[in-house]
Design an enzyme around this catalytic site. Structure first.
Site, PDB file in Angstrom:
ATOM      1  N   LEU A  96       3.940   0.449  -2.284  1.00 45.76           N
ATOM      2  CA  LEU A  96       3.947   0.504  -3.750  1.00 45.76           C
ATOM      3  C   LEU A  96       5.197   1.223  -4.242  1.00 45.76           C
ATOM      4  CD1 LEU A  96       2.795   0.612  -6.682  1.00 45.76           C
ATOM      5  CD2 LEU A  96       1.463   2.608  -5.954  1.00 45.76           C
TER       6      LEU A  96
ATOM      7  N   GLU B 170       0.825  -1.200   0.000  1.00 44.00           N
ATOM      8  CA  GLU B 170       0.000   0.000   0.000  1.00 44.00           C
ATOM      9  C   GLU B 170       0.864   1.257   0.000  1.00 44.00           C
ATOM     10  OE1 GLU B 170      -4.034  -1.238   2.459  1.00 44.00           O
ATOM     11  OE2 GLU B 170      -2.397  -0.267   3.538  1.00 44.00           O
ATOM     12  N   CYS B 171       0.547   2.203  -0.855  1.00 43.10           N
ATOM     13  CA  CYS B 171       1.110   3.550  -0.832  1.00 43.10           C
ATOM     14  C   CYS B 171       2.646   3.527  -0.779  1.00 43.10           C
ATOM     15  CB  CYS B 171       0.515   4.343   0.326  1.00 43.10           C
ATOM     16  SG  CYS B 171       0.584   6.138   0.070  1.00 43.10           S
ATOM     17  N   GLY B 172       3.247   3.759   0.377  1.00 43.47           N
ATOM     18  CA  GLY B 172       4.695   3.705   0.484  1.00 43.47           C
ATOM     19  C   GLY B 172       5.245   2.351   0.084  1.00 43.47           C
TER      20      GLY B 172
ATOM     21  N   ALA C 204      -1.059  -0.709  -4.623  1.00 47.76           N
ATOM     22  CA  ALA C 204      -1.837   0.483  -4.974  1.00 47.76           C
ATOM     23  C   ALA C 204      -1.582   1.572  -3.948  1.00 47.76           C
ATOM     24  CB  ALA C 204      -3.325   0.150  -5.037  1.00 47.76           C
TER      25      ALA C 204
END
Length: 439
Positions: free
Chosen positions: A323, A319-321, A420
């Site tokens: 990704l 997730e986020c970081g 994502a």
């Protein structure tokens, strides 16, 4: 457990300062305190956890539904619960109060203590308070005034108790020592504030001195025993979770569900040399990889270990970081460092928020992991972009404040890895979690 909700009329009203100060003051009085945070934020719960010594819990009706909020609340441990609100009391996802702090307070049947930071107001402040009291059927148990002088407090207390059906519990005086710095996701992480303990202690002493604790205790309300039907069968899985200064954004609900599925081993992409052995699933959450990109890029053996295992087909969700970490490189102003390199392309920090707020993912691409059409409630908050030459898997639907809906494609799938920007609470998306692990 008896609990209260700490809310305000807006962001920046002093909720976090007062909430953590109350937690510390209660602990000094010998109480076992559980911290909660309304909404999807990761930063404030870290402050709560540092104070109470136990994981804080997010209460987010959009991400988990009302039953999920009740279940997560019921998993709290302690005799007193302090729920820190988000934004203003009635501010939610849209132009009404749905998914707001008030929505959570009503769902759990908890009273609210309003924290207000007035400036050059008296009767007008009373009008605002009456509006907050009468806008909806939320129990306002009391008011704490923040960042004001003693003389101004005495004036306002008299005005409020004359004009409003509300009890003023006390005030926090102006004190420069209470200021906390900021980073692009709001408050900086609790672990990075050298004098955090001192700041919290100062605030708690102000509360012990200037807040009527006997009246505050009267506001705490015992809640009924809520059902918790959000459990999973043990699959004897070995799960690796990235956790250190660079990666620390995890909902407690997510960790608990993974613990039910098997055994979690935490590892540090900063410090450890390779992934834990013989794992079935890798989870890389959000955080600040761009801040620690030099250290992350120097740990070449870890980068190699992760890429090799993903190439072999290890199941992974990032997730986020997380990704960003799986791309070839991360750029942050003048700094650029190599990352895992599993996804072809790079991530780059930006000065402005790219996407912010609640949205819903929908699986639009046929794949072997997630069923097409699966919908997943999520939250985004990032100041970066990724430019990848990889297949996208999600269509994201975001309802704007004016009612319009924006759509774009996002999220990436390669092998058995899905990544994502969206943050997902598994408690409200059980089928998503099952699908990630069942292939």
């Amino acid at each position: 457990m008896k609990s209260i909700v700490i809310s305000s009329n807006s962001s920046g009203g002093g909720k976090t300062t007062i909430a953590v100060g109350i937690m510390k003051a209660l602990m000094k009085k010998g109480f076992d305190v559980q911290g909660y945070k309304v909404g999807p934020d990761y930063i404030d719960p870290a402050f709560h956890s540092q104070i109470t010594g136990k994981p804080s819990r997010n209460l987010d009706i959009y991400l988990t539904g009302e039953e999920g909020v009740k279940a997560s609340y019921s998993r709290g441990k302690g005799n007193l619960g302090v729920v820190e609100g988000v934004m203003g009391l009635y501010d939610g996802k849209g132009i009404d109060s749905k998914y707001s702090t008030a929505h959570v307070a009503k769902t759990l049947g908890l009273p609210v203590v309003l924290v207000l930071s007035p400036k050059a107001q008296s009767a007008t402040l009373c009008a605002e308070i009456n509006g907050l009291i009468n806008f909806d059927k939320v129990e306002i148990g009391g008011i704490i005034l923040n960042n004001i002088s003693e003389s101004y407090y005495n004036l306002l207390k008299a005005a409020i108790e004359y004009n409003c059906n509300a009890k003023v519990l006390g005030y926090i005086p102006k004190d420069e020592r209470l200021k906390i710095g900021s980073r692009h996701l709001g408050l900086i992480q609790s672990s990075e504030i050298e004098d955090l303990e001192e700041k919290i202690d100062i605030c708690s002493e102000h509360i012990l001195k200037n807040i009527d604790l006997e009246e505050l205790f009267k506001i705490f309300k015992k809640t009924p025993e809520y059902e918790d039907n959000f459990h999973l069968e043990n699959k004897n899985l070995k799960i690796a979770v990235a956790y250190d200064k660079a990666f620390s954004f995890y909902y407690r609900d997510n960790i608990e569900l993974l613990e039910e599925l098997g055994e979690i081993t935490y590892f540090s992409p900063l410090m450890d040399k390779e992934l834990p052995k013989d794992i079935d699933f890798l989870y890389i959450g959000g955080g600040y990889p761009e801040v620690f990109i030099e250290e992350l890029s120097k740990n070449e053996s870890m980068l190699k270990s992760i890429k090799e295992e993903l190439d072999k087909g290890l199941k992974c969700y990032a997730e986020c970081g997380g990704l960003m970490y799986l791309t070839e490189a991360i750029e942050n102003e003048d700094l650029k460092g190599n990352a895992v390199g599993y996804f072809e392309g790079f991530s780059k920090m930006t000065k402005r928020l790219q996407n912010f707020g609640y949205a819903q993912l929908e699986v639009y691409k046929e794949n072997e992991i997630l069923p097409k059409g699966l919908k997943i409630n999520c939250h985004e908050f990032h100041k970066s972009t990724v430019e990848l030459d990889e297949d996208k898997i999600f269509k994201i639907n975001k309802t704007m404040y004016n009612g319009d809906t924006k759509h774009w494609n996002c999220g990436y799938i390669k092998g058995n890895t899905i990544a994502a920007y969206a943050h997902v609470n598994f408690l409200g998306n059980i089928e998503f979690l099952k699908a990630l692990l069942e292939k």
